[in-house]
Scaffold this motif. Structure first.
Motif, PDB file in Angstrom:
ATOM      1  N   LEU A   1      -9.095   6.284  10.798  1.00 28.75           N
ATOM      2  CA  LEU A   1      -7.748   6.022  11.383  1.00 28.75           C
ATOM      3  C   LEU A   1      -6.870   5.489  10.142  1.00 28.75           C
ATOM      4  O   LEU A   1      -7.252   4.451   9.426  1.00 28.75           O
ATOM      5  CB  LEU A   1      -8.006   4.889  12.471  1.00 28.75           C
TER       6      LEU A   1
ATOM      7  N   ARG B   1       0.864   6.906   3.276  1.00 27.44           N
ATOM      8  CA  ARG B   1       1.343   5.388   3.825  1.00 27.44           C
ATOM      9  C   ARG B   1       1.762   4.781   2.458  1.00 27.44           C
ATOM     10  O   ARG B   1       1.079   4.930   1.486  1.00 27.44           O
ATOM     11  CB  ARG B   1       0.259   4.786   4.637  1.00 27.44           C
TER      12      ARG B   1
ATOM     13  N   PHE C   1       0.630  -1.950  -0.878  1.00 23.27           N
ATOM     14  CA  PHE C   1       1.257  -2.724  -1.587  1.00 23.27           C
ATOM     15  C   PHE C   1       2.760  -3.034  -1.315  1.00 23.27           C
ATOM     16  O   PHE C   1       3.408  -2.961  -2.262  1.00 23.27           O
ATOM     17  CB  PHE C   1       0.755  -2.810  -2.934  1.00 23.27           C
TER      18      PHE C   1
ATOM     19  N   ILE D   1      -4.268   9.400   2.602  1.00 22.22           N
ATOM     20  CA  ILE D   1      -5.653   9.148   2.881  1.00 22.22           C
ATOM     21  C   ILE D   1      -6.103  10.405   3.835  1.00 22.22           C
ATOM     22  O   ILE D   1      -5.461  10.875   4.517  1.00 22.22           O
ATOM     23  CB  ILE D   1      -5.731   7.999   3.796  1.00 22.22           C
TER      24      ILE D   1
ATOM     25  N   ILE E   1     -11.295 -14.750   8.268  1.00 29.85           N
ATOM     26  CA  ILE E   1     -10.194 -14.673   7.218  1.00 29.85           C
ATOM     27  C   ILE E   1     -10.397 -13.808   6.067  1.00 29.85           C
ATOM     28  O   ILE E   1     -11.423 -13.508   5.741  1.00 29.85           O
ATOM     29  CB  ILE E   1     -10.042 -16.210   6.615  1.00 29.85           C
ATOM     30  N   LYS E   2      -9.199 -13.165   5.345  1.00 31.33           N
ATOM     31  CA  LYS E   2      -9.410 -12.397   4.428  1.00 31.33           C
ATOM     32  C   LYS E   2      -8.787 -12.791   3.303  1.00 31.33           C
ATOM     33  O   LYS E   2      -7.611 -13.367   3.339  1.00 31.33           O
ATOM     34  CB  LYS E   2      -8.867 -11.005   4.637  1.00 31.33           C
TER      35      LYS E   2
ATOM     36  N   ASP F   1     -13.458   0.770   4.540  1.00 34.20           N
ATOM     37  CA  ASP F   1     -12.326   1.065   5.201  1.00 34.20           C
ATOM     38  C   ASP F   1     -12.479   0.249   6.575  1.00 34.20           C
ATOM     39  O   ASP F   1     -13.437  -0.768   6.577  1.00 34.20           O
ATOM     40  CB  ASP F   1     -11.922   2.465   5.563  1.00 34.20           C
TER      41      ASP F   1
ATOM     42  N   LYS G   1      -2.955 -11.171  12.809  1.00 36.92           N
ATOM     43  CA  LYS G   1      -2.403 -10.000  13.437  1.00 36.92           C
ATOM     44  C   LYS G   1      -2.758  -8.914  12.691  1.00 36.92           C
ATOM     45  O   LYS G   1      -3.031  -7.780  13.037  1.00 36.92           O
ATOM     46  CB  LYS G   1      -0.951 -10.220  13.428  1.00 36.92           C
ATOM     47  N   GLN G   2      -2.669  -9.287  11.430  1.00 38.41           N
ATOM     48  CA  GLN G   2      -3.034  -7.927  10.320  1.00 38.41           C
ATOM     49  C   GLN G   2      -2.969  -8.511   9.010  1.00 38.41           C
ATOM     50  O   GLN G   2      -2.487  -9.842   8.880  1.00 38.41           O
ATOM     51  CB  GLN G   2      -1.691  -6.809  10.351  1.00 38.41           C
TER      52      GLN G   2
ATOM     53  N   ASP H   1      -2.414  -6.973   2.801  1.00 37.17           N
ATOM     54  CA  ASP H   1      -2.664  -5.838   1.648  1.00 37.17           C
ATOM     55  C   ASP H   1      -2.896  -4.392   2.459  1.00 37.17           C
ATOM     56  O   ASP H   1      -2.160  -3.468   2.289  1.00 37.17           O
ATOM     57  CB  ASP H   1      -3.555  -6.281   0.498  1.00 37.17           C
TER      58      ASP H   1
ATOM     59  N   THR I   1      -3.325  -3.031   8.261  1.00 38.08           N
ATOM     60  CA  THR I   1      -3.499  -1.939   9.236  1.00 38.08           C
ATOM     61  C   THR I   1      -3.518  -2.604  10.636  1.00 38.08           C
ATOM     62  O   THR I   1      -3.589  -1.681  11.610  1.00 38.08           O
ATOM     63  CB  THR I   1      -5.055  -1.225   9.124  1.00 38.08           C
ATOM     64  N   ALA I   2      -4.052  -3.609  10.929  1.00 39.68           N
ATOM     65  CA  ALA I   2      -4.120  -4.262  12.031  1.00 39.68           C
ATOM     66  C   ALA I   2      -5.271  -3.624  13.063  1.00 39.68           C
ATOM     67  O   ALA I   2      -5.444  -3.522  14.268  1.00 39.68           O
ATOM     68  CB  ALA I   2      -2.856  -4.338  12.931  1.00 39.68           C
TER      69      ALA I   2
ATOM     70  N   VAL J   1      -9.055  -4.048  12.111  1.00 48.63           N
ATOM     71  CA  VAL J   1     -10.057  -4.678  11.992  1.00 48.63           C
ATOM     72  C   VAL J   1     -10.337  -5.328  13.257  1.00 48.63           C
ATOM     73  O   VAL J   1     -11.535  -5.282  13.905  1.00 48.63           O
ATOM     74  CB  VAL J   1     -10.429  -5.530  10.942  1.00 48.63           C
TER      75      VAL J   1
ATOM     76  N   THR K   1     -12.656   7.091   6.147  1.00 48.42           N
ATOM     77  CA  THR K   1     -11.316   7.368   5.559  1.00 48.42           C
ATOM     78  C   THR K   1     -11.573   7.839   3.811  1.00 48.42           C
ATOM     79  O   THR K   1     -12.497   6.661   3.299  1.00 48.42           O
ATOM     80  CB  THR K   1     -10.084   6.688   5.818  1.00 48.42           C
TER      81      THR K   1
HETATM   82  C1  LIG Z   1      -3.036  -0.355   0.506  1.00 47.79           C
HETATM   83  C2  LIG Z   1      -4.506  -0.077   1.262  1.00 47.79           C
HETATM   84  C3  LIG Z   1      -4.281   0.898   2.509  1.00 47.79           C
HETATM   85  C4  LIG Z   1      -5.398   1.043   3.275  1.00 47.79           C
HETATM   86  N1  LIG Z   1      -5.269   2.095   4.366  1.00 47.79           N
HETATM   87  C5  LIG Z   1      -6.134   2.019   5.256  1.00 47.79           C
HETATM   88  C6  LIG Z   1      -5.876   2.828   6.304  1.00 47.79           C
HETATM   89  O1  LIG Z   1      -4.958   3.341   6.733  1.00 47.79           O
HETATM   90  N2  LIG Z   1      -7.192   2.909   7.192  1.00 47.79           N
HETATM   91  C7  LIG Z   1      -8.437   2.236   7.028  1.00 47.79           C
HETATM   92  O2  LIG Z   1      -9.396   2.690   7.708  1.00 47.79           O
HETATM   93  N3  LIG Z   1      -8.613   1.531   5.745  1.00 47.79           N
HETATM   94  C8  LIG Z   1      -7.387   1.264   5.119  1.00 47.79           C
HETATM   95  N4  LIG Z   1      -7.548   0.365   3.896  1.00 47.79           N
HETATM   96  C9  LIG Z   1      -8.846  -0.407   3.900  1.00 47.79           C
HETATM   97  C10 LIG Z   1      -8.534  -1.520   4.556  1.00 47.79           C
HETATM   98  O3  LIG Z   1      -7.566  -2.432   4.069  1.00 47.79           O
HETATM   99  C11 LIG Z   1     -10.071  -2.532   4.359  1.00 47.79           C
HETATM  100  O4  LIG Z   1     -11.051  -1.998   5.104  1.00 47.79           O
HETATM  101  C12 LIG Z   1     -10.075  -4.011   4.812  1.00 47.79           C
HETATM  102  O5  LIG Z   1     -11.403  -4.467   4.409  1.00 47.79           O
HETATM  103  C13 LIG Z   1      -9.740  -4.367   6.107  1.00 47.79           C
HETATM  104  O6  LIG Z   1      -8.610  -3.776   6.484  1.00 47.79           O
HETATM  105  P1  LIG Z   1      -7.086  -4.404   6.600  1.00 47.79           P
HETATM  106  O7  LIG Z   1      -6.772  -5.160   5.259  1.00 47.79           O
HETATM  107  O8  LIG Z   1      -6.081  -3.418   6.957  1.00 47.79           O
HETATM  108  O9  LIG Z   1      -7.170  -5.801   7.831  1.00 47.79           O
HETATM  109  P2  LIG Z   1      -6.400  -5.744   9.263  1.00 47.79           P
HETATM  110  O10 LIG Z   1      -7.077  -4.941  10.091  1.00 47.79           O
HETATM  111  O11 LIG Z   1      -4.899  -5.656   8.882  1.00 47.79           O
HETATM  112  O12 LIG Z   1      -6.881  -7.361   9.427  1.00 47.79           O
HETATM  113  C14 LIG Z   1      -6.882  -7.866  10.657  1.00 47.79           C
HETATM  114  C15 LIG Z   1      -7.510  -9.206  10.676  1.00 47.79           C
HETATM  115  O13 LIG Z   1      -8.963  -8.881  10.382  1.00 47.79           O
HETATM  116  C16 LIG Z   1      -9.527  -9.934   9.741  1.00 47.79           C
HETATM  117  N5  LIG Z   1     -10.273  -9.443   8.471  1.00 47.79           N
HETATM  118  C17 LIG Z   1      -9.919  -8.266   7.934  1.00 47.79           C
HETATM  119  N6  LIG Z   1     -10.656  -7.897   6.914  1.00 47.79           N
HETATM  120  C18 LIG Z   1     -11.481  -8.879   6.656  1.00 47.79           C
HETATM  121  C19 LIG Z   1     -12.342  -9.402   5.817  1.00 47.79           C
HETATM  122  N7  LIG Z   1     -12.875  -8.539   4.902  1.00 47.79           N
HETATM  123  N8  LIG Z   1     -13.266 -10.317   5.961  1.00 47.79           N
HETATM  124  C20 LIG Z   1     -12.807 -11.390   7.116  1.00 47.79           C
HETATM  125  N9  LIG Z   1     -11.849 -11.216   8.195  1.00 47.79           N
HETATM  126  C21 LIG Z   1     -11.082  -9.879   7.795  1.00 47.79           C
HETATM  127  C22 LIG Z   1      -8.579 -10.847   9.503  1.00 47.79           C
HETATM  128  O14 LIG Z   1      -8.384 -11.665  10.526  1.00 47.79           O
HETATM  129  C23 LIG Z   1      -7.318  -9.904   9.614  1.00 47.79           C
HETATM  130  O15 LIG Z   1      -6.145 -10.824   9.818  1.00 47.79           O
HETATM  131  C24 LIG Z   1      -6.519   0.173   3.003  1.00 47.79           C
HETATM  132  C25 LIG Z   1      -6.680  -0.389   1.882  1.00 47.79           C
HETATM  133  C26 LIG Z   1      -5.597  -0.877   1.066  1.00 47.79           C
HETATM  134  C27 LIG Z   1      -5.748  -1.868  -0.042  1.00 47.79           C
END
Ligand SMILES: Cc1cc2nc3c(=O)[nH]c(=O)nc-3n(C[C@H](O)[C@H](O)[C@H](O)COP(=O)(O)OP(=O)(O)OC[C@H]3O[C@@H](n4cnc5c(N)ncnc54)[C@H](O)[C@@H]3O)c2cc1C
Ligand SMILES: Cc1cc2nc3c(=O)[nH]c(=O)nc-3n(C[C@H](O)[C@H](O)[C@H](O)COP(=O)(O)OP(=O)(O)OC[C@H]3O[C@@H](n4cnc5c(N)ncnc54)[C@H](O)[C@@H]3O)c2cc1C
Lengths: 349, 283
Positions: free
Chosen positions: A130, A149, A152, A160, B7-8, B93, B121-122, B125, B128-129, B131, B229
């Motif tokens: 996704l 998308r 940063f 992707i 937390i991330k 991912d 919420k997301q 970096d 994606t919201a 996780v 992905t």
């Molecule tokens: C620029 C960029 C674009 C990306 N695009 C995609 C994409 O389109 N699709 C995709 O599948 N992956 C994508 N990824 C990979 C994705 O960012 C990673 O899988 C990352 O580990 C978690 O996703 P998120 O940062 O979007 O977290 P989100 O889903 O935005 O996080 C929501 C919450 O989940 C928790 N959380 C998230 N990561 C962690 C962690 N490592 N440890 C503990 N809690 C955590 C936190 O509470 C956070 O607030 C992308 C990465 C980057 C750097």
């Protein structure tokens, strides 16, 4: 050359768009996605389907009918009282079942609070990829979905793919794609999907829905004229000048992120990467530097007029018309000019 | 009540720069912070613990240095911390991330059942919201995203009532525990921990788990291999070919300038004048 897929995914075909229906109203992002989905489907030589989920009402049927007017070849329709209000469990189960029965190749949703909530759950159940918040969708030579998308904060873009899994899923923010023209069409092929669960099976209950007060709620994303201010306005009082010009034009007003952080404007009026994406015919930006995070939210505007004292401000790299002058003086002058013009027209007209 | 907060650790994106030639992110020297949205999640969990008693466990998946974030969370009053770190997690991912985190939560729950999982919420970096919904789906937890307020928790009936931000309004939802909540920004900011918490955090032992420790048998679900992905291309946005046409300003009054701008706007937007006229007539 079409890409070779693992056996279990070979019969996944067609492009689907989830039509977001809440309280009888379709979120316009769904029609924007049908417009874009049409292009992908044509490129792939497959059909475009809308997925409509909702209670058995007139409004749900109407939404299905409208999907044809915005380009769908067929509609998968799930009608059941359990779908009267959005709840993850009910919607995710319905959508997962429809996907497993009819196997889409591409599945698109709006990146709204509903779409993101639903997409995240469904992609996990289907164990597929996704891509979030895409700004561009394309089909590659081998027929794969290339979903682009910002990363940063918009300083870079990345493309992707979901190479070896189906469906290929993506969410797109409202206003990233233009609304396609609506073409009057008779209701086409509807595939009815029977919902296999009942209210007792759904744990979460909706106790109430409190609609945002219409006056307070900003219509930024769908406004055709937007006036915005930034830190260049120097003082909170000067933000009035933005509001006055907006009122004269019947426009919406907004601002850059620091204004939200300072409490000058509410959060739902922030424009940019972490705020609203706008697509107005005219965007007037006063005292905004044009940082990349702001830029990505306004680039869809037809005409960008920038007022900034610094001739080297980055906003002049993407604005169409520039005025290197004090916004605190130019804004009221614009208000006066438009007031004159409009009342003059009223006299003649 | 046992509350797990995910937390991330993220780069402080305000300070990220892109290399002008190679188009890569220059992370060197960029300070890392706890994802700002996760601070709201942590505060909400701490408040529930203060009210009902119990324990807050913070968890992160990341490189060894992500333990800094956990220590900061302990300093704010969290009771225990788990760092999930293993080379098998590299390149995850959201699907692979939610797999690893959900396995670890399961493991944490073996010693003490988990009532609620909190996420931000997301992130700022990946942004994606995805996780939160991923973890909820994998663990079969009730999923409450974009929560603006936790209204009530009833321990007898094991129910929770929250306000959730939806399109065009706020949903009031009631569900049963265990559940997963993703917190919206702008709720209560994270407290400063007490001196005792700070001292405890500085000395605290952070539980560090590899994939195997977290109960993951099959590492093909983790990291790059477990990620459907694939990022194929990273590139800079295309600059617009021409710069803004500048209106002459020298020696002219604001009203003269405004007159010219008005003319330009109306010229370039056919039909707009009629529209404005119609609106001002209605107003
Ligand atoms: C620029 C960029 C674009 C990306 N695009 C995609 C994409 O389109 N699709 C995709 O599948 N992956 C994508 N990824 C990979 C994705 O960012 C990673 O899988 C990352 O580990 C978690 O996703 P998120 O940062 O979007 O977290 P989100 O889903 O935005 O996080 C929501 C919450 O989940 C928790 N959380 C998230 N990561 C962690 C962690 N490592 N440890 C503990 N809690 C955590 C936190 O509470 C956070 O607030 C992308 C990465 C980057 C750097
Ligand atoms: C993760 C992340 C997400 C972000 N998301 C967003 C977002 O969604 N939206 C957003 O807007 N920002 C966002 N930002 C912030 C963004 O990087 C910029 O900091 C912000 O847009 C700058 O706001 P500004 O242009 O109002 O202020 P400044 O950058 O301070 O610019 C003020 C401008 O006003 C000009 N000026 C000064 N005096 C006058 C005058 N009298 N008349 C006219 N002009 C004058 C100056 O020349 C200057 O160009 C984000 C940042 C990060 C790190």
């Amino acid at each position: 050359m079409k890409k070779e897929l693992p056996e279990r995914f070979r019969n996944h075909r067609h492009v689907w768009v989830v039509v977001e229906l809440e309280r009888g109203e379709v979120h316009p992002v769904s029609w924007e996605l049908l417009g874009e989905g049409r292009k992908l489907a044509d490129r792939l030589g497959v059909e475009l389907a809308g997925v409509v989920m909702g209670p058995p009402t007139e409004a749900t049927r109407r939404a299905a009918g409208e999907a044809f007017c915005y380009g769908a070849d067929l509609v998968y329709l799930a009608e059941h009282p359990v779908l009267a209000q959005y709840r993850t469990e009910a919607y995710a189960r319905a959508l997962t079942d429809i996907c497993e029965s009819y196997k889409p190749e591409i599945l698109l949703l709006g990146a709204t609070t509903l779409g993101r909530d639903l997409a995240g759950a469904v992609a996990t159940t289907l164990l597929t990829g996704l891509t979030a918040d895409c700004t561009e969708l394309a089909v590659d030579q081998d027929g794969s979905l290339a979903a682009t998308r910002p990363t940063f904060g918009g300083s870079l873009l990345c493309t992707i793919y979901t190479l070896n899994f189906r469906p290929q899923m993506a969410t797109v923010r409202p206003r990233v794609f233009a609304l396609p023209p609506r073409v009057e069409k008779p209701v086409g092929r509807i595939v009815l999907h029977t919902v296999q669960f009942a209210e007792e099976d759904i744990v979460t209950k909706v106790l109430d829905f409190v609609p945002d007060a219409l006056t307070a709620k900003s219509q930024l994303a769908y406004a055709d004229v937007v006036v915005a201010g930034g830190m260049g306005l120097q003082q909170q009082e000067n933000f009035q000048l933005v509001k006055q010009l907006a009122a004269t034009l019947g426009a919406e007003y907004g601002g850059s992120r620091p204004l939200v952080q300072k409490g000058w404007i509410p959060a739902d009026r922030q424009i940019g990467q972490t705020g609203k994406t706008i697509r107005p015919r005219v965007y007037i930006a006063a005292g905004i530097s044009g940082a990349i995070q702001h830029r990505v939210g306004v680039e869809g505007a037809d005409l960008i007029v920038a007022i900034n004292t610094d001739p080297n401000a980055p906003i002049y790299d993407f604005a169409h018309v520039g005025i290197v002058a004090d916004a605190v003086q130019i804004l009221p002058a614009l208000t006066r000019a438009f007031t004159r013009r409009l009342s003059f027209n009223r006299l003649v007209g | 009540m046992h509350l797990v907060v995910c937390i991330k650790q993220v780069p402080d994106s305000a300070q990220i720069r892109v290399h002008p030639v190679t188009n890569t992110i220059m992370r060197q020297g960029v300070p890392t912070i706890i994802n700002p949205y996760d601070l709201f999640a942590l505060e909400q969990a701490l408040r529930l613990r203060d009210e009902f008693g119990g324990k807050v466990t913070v968890m992160t998946m990341g490189p060894p240095m992500a333990s800094d974030s956990l220590r900061r969370a302990l300093g704010a009053g969290a009771d225990a911390a788990v760092l999930l770190t293993d080379r098998f997690f590299a390149g995850s991912d959201t699907l692979a991330t939610s797999f690893a985190l959900s396995q670890a939560i399961r493991k944490i729950g073996e010693s003490e059942p988990v009532d609620m999982v909190f996420c931000g919420k997301q992130t700022i970096d990946g942004d994606t919201a995805q996780v939160g919904p991923g973890i909820a789906t994998r663990l079969g937890l009730q999923q409450l995203t974009y929560v603006a307020k936790v209204c009530e928790v009833d321990r007898q009936t094991r129910t929770i009532t929250v306000e959730r931000r939806a399109e065009g309004g706020v949903q009031v939802l009631r569900t049963t525990l265990p559940c997963l909540i993703t917190m919206l920004e702008g709720t209560a900011p994270l407290r400063r921990g007490s001196l005792a918490d700070m001292l405890r955090a500085a000395r605290a032992e952070i539980t560090t788990w590899s994939a195997k420790d977290a109960g993951i048998q099959d590492v093909t679900n983790c990291g790059l291999r477990g990620s459907p992905t694939v990022v194929k291309r990273v590139f800079a946005p295309q600059a617009r070919a021409e710069k803004a046409a500048q209106i002459a300003v020298a020696g002219r009054s604001p009203d003269e300038i405004a007159e010219e701008v008005l003319g330009l706007i109306l010229d370039r937007s056919p039909g707009l004048e009629d529209e404005l006229h119609r609106r001002s007539a209605v107003a």
